[in-house]
Design a protein around this motif. Sequence first.
Motif: not given
Length: 232
Positions: A76-80, A84-86, A102, A161
């Motif tokens: 996963y790639q964390p956002l902000g 929130e995760k992609v 998203t 991640s």
Amino acid sequence: MIIFILLLSVIGFAFTFVLAKKSWQTGVGVVCGGIFILSLLLVTANFVSHFGMKKVVETQSIELVSSADGLDVLLYQPLGDGSEKVYLYQTPDTKELKPTDTDYVTNTVTEGTPPELVTEKSYWEYENDFYKLFFGIVNNNHEFIEAENTFNIPETWEVLSVDQMKEFGELAKERQASFKEAAQKEIQAKMMEAIQKDPSLATDKEKQQTMIDQWTVELQNQMMQDLLNEVK
């Protein structure tokens, strides 16, 4: 159809009420004005509250394979701020990782087998052909609402991640030589201990190799687990 009714009611109102010279023209104008207001209210109700529409859910299940080589993992790639995760997932039919969307998407990870992604997408669709014909010109049939992604992965999988996976790979490469040396020493010690308990092992090369292979796998798994604990 609703747009045509609105246009006709405006035209009818203009010609029969605004330019009215007779009482019946005024009456027709009032009716056209009422039709316009009612039509406008229906359009607003359709746009705001999806009047004439129903919520439908489409479910799809996709088989998953590991998102990385050499380790069963879901990336996963964390956002902000990380709340929130992609998620980056892979299927047997693709060679590239696929990211989750998203916008209006909820992602959940649970334990389950076999590994799969279950996606439930919600849409607005017209309740019947009448409403579809009546409001269809608005072009909002099958309007997307939201999606819920559920990643069912076995207990043996890891969820990491992208940065953690990168760090894991760097550490594994960096410590490969020291691990190999430490593993050889530990396997030799285990073999000497096993031969002391069972002297017949000294001449049974086939059984020795089986034991060495088993210990090697165990030590590799332990090393990988230690590295995972370090990067998580």
